[in-house]
Design an enzyme around this catalytic site. Structure first.
Site, PDB file in Angstrom:
ATOM      1  N   LYS A  24       0.770  -1.292   0.084  1.00 14.22           N
ATOM      2  CA  LYS A  24       0.186   0.158  -0.022  1.00 14.22           C
ATOM      3  C   LYS A  24       0.691   1.027   0.000  1.00 14.22           C
ATOM      4  O   LYS A  24       0.286   2.250  -0.412  1.00 14.22           O
ATOM      5  CB  LYS A  24      -0.881  -0.103   1.185  1.00 14.22           C
ATOM      6  CG  LYS A  24      -2.108  -1.154   1.245  1.00 14.22           C
ATOM      7  CD  LYS A  24      -3.296  -0.772   0.274  1.00 14.22           C
ATOM      8  CE  LYS A  24      -4.319  -1.732   0.515  1.00 14.22           C
ATOM      9  NZ  LYS A  24      -5.598  -1.051  -0.433  1.00 14.22           N
ATOM     10  N   ASP A  69      -8.876   0.025   6.601  1.00 10.90           N
ATOM     11  CA  ASP A  69      -8.525  -1.173   7.392  1.00 10.90           C
ATOM     12  C   ASP A  69      -7.329  -1.020   8.196  1.00 10.90           C
ATOM     13  O   ASP A  69      -7.017  -1.963   9.018  1.00 10.90           O
ATOM     14  CB  ASP A  69      -8.708  -2.495   6.717  1.00 10.90           C
ATOM     15  CG  ASP A  69     -10.214  -2.710   6.378  1.00 10.90           C
ATOM     16  OD1 ASP A  69     -11.163  -2.557   7.453  1.00 10.90           O
ATOM     17  OD2 ASP A  69     -10.524  -3.174   5.294  1.00 10.90           O
TER      18      ASP A  69
END
Length: 389
Positions: free
Chosen positions: A77, A125
């Site tokens: 990410k 998340d």
């Protein structure tokens, strides 16, 4: 175990469609790679050959892209959210000032006074929010990150260590996305999300281009003339698998590489979309331990790619996640793979035990399988509790 399998009847082989080129291309990936590879601390992450696992599983070879040491964030990410923040800052500075605004000048701190007045935000998340916070800290703007009730304290702390303000809301991930949107409108914050929806597509495209830094690295790391026959990709909202699918489809148009999307049985929005032949949201009533896959609403742009580019969709249970994490930890050398990281390997292993599904996917002793270890121990406390159990 594999809970469900669905074959995509709308899969298109051959040339990468012109319509999808407006979403993502190899040129976009190359531009992202050229920028991100110039950052301090950039290193290509390893592509590991899991020879013993391949032998036990019954395929020819398994290559595992290990993202457990990507920048300071231990997750792929870092490539997307951070790049998205940088591209946003270039856009707003271009609106604010005359003349060309280069990414290099932003990185150098030339516009730090202008940048400091902006606030970026996202819902997460864990890993995506951490990457947006990292980008905000790196380039000098403020950051607000929305997390839902089930996000671990360890992941919250990791975001806060990057100077972001964390806002925890009741409900699941999809609710945190809605709250982020509402508060952003009220406060003039700027959303940097990897989820696209009508009216919001630019930065998800940039983020997906950032993810494809991995694809360029992999093409350079694979042994000469080796091309995957199958690629297993974790689902989530679809932005990660959509980006990888796009790159390998355009790069190897004549090879018809099989793309298999892996989701948790508790968050099967992509397989449901495939079944319904339209983008479909699902309610996440139970959280999976694969925190990064706990998403009930697909990304619009990602679904456009996956609806035509993915061959098969499978859902898995949490049952084999801990044992697979421990197995990789016991590898020589040890591989640090977080909960979401092993989803592809779990799916592959379980499919190879089911001759019917394996045959449908044309998985056999000749298959060269590419997997993505998307994260390391992004919450060390949870990771260690699983490994030592």
């Amino acid at each position: 175990m594999v809970i469900e399998h669905f074959h995509n009847l709308n899969k298109k082989n051959g040339a990468y469609p012109k319509k999808l080129r407006s979403i993502l291309t190899i040129s976009d990936a190359e531009a992202a790679f050229n920028e991100i590879s110039s950052w301090d601390g950039y290193q290509s992450t390893p592509l590991l050959s899991l020879k013993e696992v391949a032998l036990k599983t019954g395929v020819d070879s398994i290559y595992f892209k290990d993202e457990s040491r990507r920048f300071e964030l231990d997750s792929f990410k870092a490539l997307g959210g951070t790049f998205g923040v940088l591209k946003f800052l270039q856009d707003v500075l271009q609106e604010e000032m005359s003349g060309e605004i280069t990414l290099r000048d932003i990185r150098s701190g030339k516009y730090k006074n202008n940048i400091s007045k902006y606030t970026v935000t996202t819902a997460t998340d864990g890993n995506h929010g951490r990457s947006v916070a990292y980008g905000a800290k790196l380039f000098g703007c403020k950051c607000k990150v929305f997390i839902h009730s089930e996000v671990s304290k360890g992941r919250q702390s990791a975001i806060e260590k990057l100077n972001a303000h964390v806002i925890r809301v009741n409900g699941n991930y999809d609710y945190s996305v809605r709250k982020c949107n509402e508060e952003s409108e009220k406060n003039n914050w700027h959303i940097i999300s990897d989820t696209s929806y009508p009216g919001y597509t630019k930065y998800p495209k940039d983020i997906m281009a950032g993810y494809n830094v991995m694809s360029l690295e992999i093409v350079n790391q694979l042994p000469r003339k080796k091309i995957p026959t199958h690629i297993f990709l974790q689902g989530g909202v679809g932005s990660f698998p959509g980006s990888i699918c796009s790159y390998f489809w355009e790069k190897f148009q004549s090879k018809n590489i099989k793309i298999i999307i892996v989701e948790s049985e508790h968050a099967p929005c992509l397989i449901q979309s495939a079944k319904n032949n339209k983008m479909t949201s699902v309610s996440v009533n139970q959280e999976t331990m694969m925190a990064g896959l706990s998403c009930g609403e697909p990304s619009m742009l990602a679904w456009e790619i996956l609806s035509q580019g993915a061959d098969d969709f499978v859902t898995i249970s949490d049952q084999s996640i801990p044992s697979t994490m421990r197995m990789l930890n016991e590898n020589n050398p040890p591989i640090e793979a977080g909960e979401s990281s092993v989803a592809g390997l779990v799916a592959l292993t379980e499919i190879m035990k089911n001759k019917s599904i394996a045959s449908k996917l044309e998985l056999n002793s000749s298959s060269l399988v590419l997997l993505f270890g998307t994260e390391g121990a992004t919450d060390p406390a949870i990771y260690n509790s699983i490994i030592k159990n």
